[in-house]
Design a protein around this motif. Sequence first.
Motif, short mmCIF file in Angstrom:
data_model
loop_
_atom_site.label_atom_id
_atom_site.label_comp_id
_atom_site.label_asym_id
_atom_site.label_seq_id
_atom_site.Cartn_x
_atom_site.Cartn_y
_atom_site.Cartn_z
N ARG A 245 44.61 33.22 47.40
CA ARG A 245 43.48 34.35 47.35
C ARG A 245 42.35 33.82 46.64
O ARG A 245 41.22 33.94 46.82
N ALA A 246 42.41 32.82 45.62
CA ALA A 246 41.18 32.28 45.06
C ALA A 246 40.62 31.49 46.03
O ALA A 246 39.26 31.50 46.09
N LEU A 247 41.30 30.79 46.80
CA LEU A 247 40.42 29.93 47.86
C LEU A 247 39.88 30.94 48.93
O LEU A 247 38.72 30.43 49.22
N GLY A 248 40.31 31.82 49.20
CA GLY A 248 40.03 32.62 50.29
C GLY A 248 38.78 33.22 49.70
O GLY A 248 37.71 33.50 50.60
N ASP A 249 38.13 33.38 48.34
CA ASP A 249 37.11 33.60 47.84
C ASP A 249 36.23 32.75 47.92
O ASP A 249 35.09 32.79 48.02
N ALA A 250 36.69 31.54 47.55
CA ALA A 250 35.88 30.27 47.19
C ALA A 250 35.35 29.64 48.67
O ALA A 250 34.24 29.21 48.65
N LEU A 251 36.20 29.62 49.70
CA LEU A 251 35.64 28.98 50.56
C LEU A 251 35.12 29.74 51.85
O LEU A 251 35.04 30.97 51.79
N ALA A 252 34.20 29.26 52.68
CA ALA A 252 33.46 29.78 53.83
C ALA A 252 34.33 30.48 54.80
O ALA A 252 34.05 31.46 55.54
N HIS A 253 35.81 30.11 55.13
CA HIS A 253 36.50 30.71 55.79
C HIS A 253 37.56 31.61 55.01
O HIS A 253 37.82 31.41 54.21
N PRO A 254 38.19 32.69 55.77
CA PRO A 254 38.92 33.69 54.99
C PRO A 254 40.44 33.68 54.96
O PRO A 254 41.10 33.88 54.21
N ASP A 255 41.05 32.68 55.94
CA ASP A 255 42.33 32.63 56.27
C ASP A 255 43.07 31.36 56.00
O ASP A 255 42.49 30.39 56.57
N PRO A 256 44.08 31.16 55.08
CA PRO A 256 44.95 29.90 55.16
C PRO A 256 45.55 29.65 56.54
O PRO A 256 46.27 30.51 57.02
N PHE A 257 45.08 28.44 56.85
CA PHE A 257 45.77 27.56 58.08
C PHE A 257 47.01 26.86 57.54
O PHE A 257 47.90 26.76 58.11
N ALA B 69 56.58 24.54 35.17
CA ALA B 69 57.10 25.96 35.41
C ALA B 69 56.18 26.79 34.84
O ALA B 69 55.60 26.68 33.62
N SER B 70 55.62 27.86 35.86
CA SER B 70 54.74 28.97 35.28
C SER B 70 55.47 30.05 34.55
O SER B 70 56.43 30.36 35.07
N GLN B 71 54.69 30.54 33.57
CA GLN B 71 55.31 31.69 32.77
C GLN B 71 54.41 33.02 33.12
O GLN B 71 53.18 32.74 33.40
N PRO B 72 54.90 34.12 32.89
CA PRO B 72 54.08 35.48 32.97
C PRO B 72 53.01 35.16 31.92
O PRO B 72 53.24 34.76 30.87
N GLY B 73 51.95 35.66 32.22
CA GLY B 73 50.83 35.80 31.38
C GLY B 73 49.52 35.21 31.85
O GLY B 73 49.40 34.86 32.79
N PRO B 74 48.51 35.03 30.98
CA PRO B 74 47.07 34.49 31.16
C PRO B 74 47.13 33.30 32.04
O PRO B 74 47.94 32.26 31.57
N ALA B 75 46.67 32.92 33.10
CA ALA B 75 46.21 31.89 33.88
C ALA B 75 44.81 31.72 34.14
O ALA B 75 43.96 32.53 34.32
N VAL B 76 44.49 30.47 34.65
CA VAL B 76 43.06 30.19 35.37
C VAL B 76 43.29 29.20 36.36
O VAL B 76 44.15 28.37 36.24
N VAL B 77 42.65 29.53 37.57
CA VAL B 77 42.56 28.80 38.72
C VAL B 77 41.02 28.48 38.72
O VAL B 77 40.13 28.95 38.62
N ARG B 78 40.99 27.03 39.09
CA ARG B 78 39.81 26.31 39.00
C ARG B 78 39.80 25.78 40.89
O ARG B 78 40.88 25.00 41.13
N THR B 79 38.90 26.08 41.51
CA THR B 79 38.81 25.61 42.86
C THR B 79 37.68 24.78 43.06
O THR B 79 36.69 24.63 42.33
N GLU B 80 37.85 24.02 44.15
CA GLU B 80 36.84 23.09 44.65
C GLU B 80 36.84 23.03 46.21
O GLU B 80 37.71 22.81 46.78
N THR B 81 35.39 23.21 46.72
CA THR B 81 35.43 23.01 48.08
C THR B 81 35.27 21.44 48.49
O THR B 81 34.22 20.75 47.87
N VAL B 82 35.85 21.13 49.26
CA VAL B 82 35.98 19.62 49.71
C VAL B 82 35.26 19.39 50.75
O VAL B 82 34.31 18.55 51.00
N ARG B 83 35.17 20.28 51.99
CA ARG B 83 34.57 20.13 53.21
C ARG B 83 34.22 21.52 53.84
O ARG B 83 35.27 22.12 53.85
N THR B 84 32.96 21.96 54.26
CA THR B 84 32.89 23.25 55.22
C THR B 84 32.46 22.78 56.57
O THR B 84 31.44 22.06 56.72
N GLY B 85 33.42 22.99 57.39
CA GLY B 85 32.93 22.77 58.91
C GLY B 85 32.79 23.84 59.75
O GLY B 85 32.86 25.13 58.88
#
Length: 286
Positions: free
Chosen positions: A58-70, A79-95
């Motif tokens: 979902r985070a990548l869908g907001d950050a990238l120019a196209h909407p759907d994961p291919f 292992a992730s635990q319930p509670g606060p987390a942060v997601v950091r995204t980076e655009t590598v290429r937009t075609g």
Amino acid sequence: MPEAASAAAVRATIGDSEFDRDTAVTRRAPGVYDIDLSAGWTIINAVNGGYLLAVLGRALGDALAHPDPFTISAHYLTASQPGPAVVRTETVRTGRTLSTGQASLFQYDDEGNEVERIRVLASYGDLDTLPDDVRTSAKPPAIPPMDQCFGPEDGPAPVEGSSAITDRLMLKLDPATLGWALGQPSGRGEMRAWFGLSDGRDADPLSLLLAVDALPPTAFELGLKGWVPTVELTAHVRCRPAPGPLRVSITTRNLAGGFLEEDAEVWDSADRLVAQSRQLARVRLG
């Protein structure tokens, strides 16, 4: 009809469901998103890998120019635990037809140190622009009708707190892959089920990322018990699913050195192969 019963009969919709609320991310800054990982998607106190994949998706869908994961490939680092987390995204290429990006999910340990939980690399496009041409030898899995299959509610009560995710899923398992529940695993490394969300929300590309990692592990039918943590998972979303329940088939052909692969196929109500995945998972032997 009583008000409570009427409310229960209302199906959730895409964009307005528990899954949508629990995967929603809040943009703090360009490419940086906050989320509170819900305890409702845990198994043995660890957050389910498919739910986490949907969060990063979902985070990548907001950050990238196209909407759907291919295609999205995730390495599960800790292992992730319930509670606060942060997601950091980076655009590598937009075609023109695909955007590629990467994302990582971080939490803090007891000493306040930031810990990377998952790192993914993904390509996004627009499923609605794909041509209708299909040439395939794949066939939908042979699963009995839903009323001849069995869900968690048909078995003994689970250990409290061990499987909160099952309350949020509609799972009806093929009896041919339920030998493990009766103490008689088949040894075939197969798991098949009807799949949906318990509130009736129809599937979309993001929930397909959950579907590929939501069934009991094939290791159970190989005679093994306990948690089977994912090391790496790659999912391919092939088309937007039709409304209605999904059919999920997972197979393992090789367990060696304490690791196994799981190959998953997800089929929609129109008999279309809508998602595929392969993951490497670790098992505890002995």
